[in-house]
Design a protein around this motif. Sequence first.
Motif, mmCIF file in Angstrom:
data_model
loop_
_atom_site.group_PDB
_atom_site.id
_atom_site.type_symbol
_atom_site.label_atom_id
_atom_site.label_comp_id
_atom_site.label_asym_id
_atom_site.label_seq_id
_atom_site.Cartn_x
_atom_site.Cartn_y
_atom_site.Cartn_z
ATOM 1 N N ILE A 252 -10.434 -1.573 49.778
ATOM 2 C CA ILE A 252 -10.662 -3.005 49.557
ATOM 3 C C ILE A 252 -10.922 -3.287 48.090
ATOM 4 N N SER A 253 -11.682 -2.430 47.430
ATOM 5 C CA SER A 253 -11.975 -2.624 46.012
ATOM 6 C C SER A 253 -10.707 -2.512 45.162
ATOM 7 N N LEU A 254 -9.822 -1.589 45.528
ATOM 8 C CA LEU A 254 -8.554 -1.451 44.808
ATOM 9 C C LEU A 254 -7.690 -2.692 44.963
ATOM 10 N N VAL A 255 -7.607 -3.196 46.181
ATOM 11 C CA VAL A 255 -6.777 -4.379 46.436
ATOM 12 C C VAL A 255 -7.315 -5.602 45.686
ATOM 13 N N LEU A 256 -8.635 -5.814 45.762
ATOM 14 C CA LEU A 256 -9.219 -7.002 45.123
ATOM 15 C C LEU A 256 -9.198 -6.916 43.604
ATOM 16 N N SER A 257 -9.447 -5.729 43.046
ATOM 17 C CA SER A 257 -9.387 -5.597 41.594
ATOM 18 C C SER A 257 -7.948 -5.727 41.105
ATOM 19 N N GLY A 258 -6.984 -5.223 41.901
ATOM 20 C CA GLY A 258 -5.581 -5.438 41.565
ATOM 21 C C GLY A 258 -5.220 -6.908 41.626
ATOM 22 N N GLY A 259 -5.771 -7.618 42.620
ATOM 23 C CA GLY A 259 -5.556 -9.063 42.707
ATOM 24 C C GLY A 259 -6.120 -9.798 41.506
ATOM 25 N N MET A 260 -7.241 -9.330 40.995
ATOM 26 C CA MET A 260 -7.841 -9.932 39.809
ATOM 27 C C MET A 260 -6.910 -9.808 38.602
ATOM 28 N N VAL A 261 -6.283 -8.645 38.478
ATOM 29 C CA VAL A 261 -5.331 -8.434 37.381
ATOM 30 C C VAL A 261 -4.152 -9.390 37.519
ATOM 31 N N LEU A 262 -3.635 -9.546 38.744
ATOM 32 C CA LEU A 262 -2.510 -10.448 38.965
ATOM 33 C C LEU A 262 -2.867 -11.896 38.640
ATOM 34 N N VAL A 263 -4.041 -12.322 39.070
ATOM 35 C CA VAL A 263 -4.491 -13.691 38.790
ATOM 36 C C VAL A 263 -4.584 -13.939 37.290
ATOM 37 N N SER A 264 -4.978 -12.915 36.533
ATOM 38 C CA SER A 264 -5.142 -13.087 35.093
ATOM 39 C C SER A 264 -3.817 -13.270 34.356
ATOM 40 N N ILE A 265 -2.724 -12.742 34.939
ATOM 41 C CA ILE A 265 -1.434 -12.847 34.248
ATOM 42 C C ILE A 265 -0.529 -13.927 34.827
ATOM 43 N N VAL A 266 -0.905 -14.510 35.981
ATOM 44 C CA VAL A 266 -0.086 -15.564 36.585
ATOM 45 C C VAL A 266 0.132 -16.750 35.646
ATOM 46 N N PRO A 267 -0.913 -17.255 34.947
ATOM 47 C CA PRO A 267 -0.682 -18.397 34.048
ATOM 48 C C PRO A 267 0.404 -18.140 33.013
ATOM 49 N N ALA A 268 0.546 -16.901 32.560
ATOM 50 C CA ALA A 268 1.562 -16.585 31.547
ATOM 51 C C ALA A 268 2.966 -16.623 32.137
ATOM 52 N N LEU A 269 3.081 -16.527 33.465
ATOM 53 C CA LEU A 269 4.389 -16.519 34.109
ATOM 54 C C LEU A 269 4.840 -17.911 34.525
#
Length: 294
Positions: A160-177
């Motif tokens: 769960i920690s891997l999935v959520l921390s990976g989601g955090m990374v994705l959220v941080s780069i979504v605005p740039a896309l």
Amino acid sequence: MIKFKGIAWSLHPLFVLIMLTSVITGYFIELLTLFAIVFVHELGHVIAARGFGWTIREVKLLPFGGVAEVEDGGSMPSREEAIVALAGPLQNVWMGMAAWTMGQLGWWSADWSEYVWRANAMIGLFNLLPILPLDGGKLMHAWFTRTFTFHQSLMWGARISLVLSGGMVLVSIVPALQAEGEGIQANLLVVGLFLLITNWTYSRHVPFLFLRFLTNRGLAASKSMARGVWALPIVVSKRHSVAAILRLFKRDSYHLIVIMEDEGSILAILPEQQLVEGFLSDGKADRAVSELFM
């Protein structure tokens, strides 16, 4: 690194990087305030842990909290782990309320009061996310150990920690896309990457963490017997491997291993210490449990 009351206090390199950045950009006072907030937050954990008699080796301060290394990992009751985890965010509650009150009374400027209470709210709420090693992750792990076996709680906590921390990374780069091109949220990306790497390492260390749990199990079993508790039986066949039975252990329970013959009669009843000691003595986890008394 500073050693105080037998505990080594140190700054994580991520915090050092932010300190250097704040000096360059002229936000040093804000950084000192952040440092004070994080220190008091972590001090809440330390005081609560010491109150339960935990042995803390080191506390490493991060920009959003800290990581405490305890000596007897896995042997403390889940209730104590939950209380210790909550003790940090509770410090942010009173500090945030104090900062807001200072602003309302006019003792601090409105802007400074808002900055301090918002910083406390951000650190307190962020730490309650269910991601290890954040406080919310520790609360999640404490709840898992009351519901699942200890091995399952380690595995699910890591996943769960891997999935959520990976989601955090994705959220941080979504605005740039996006078409507007707002850019990457650098702070969120750095924290997300740190948590992702930390939990990847944690997931790789699950076998070691489980072994440490078993190593400390003798102390936990002694405390349980001294109090006088109900035993939780684990019923298995004589062909079950030692490893499979050990993975059925629950954190807050004392176990008796009931070994059954194929026709349903009881072959033996082993106290959990005998199983753990048999495994630790030679490390042969794949052998059948019947070999321990044959």
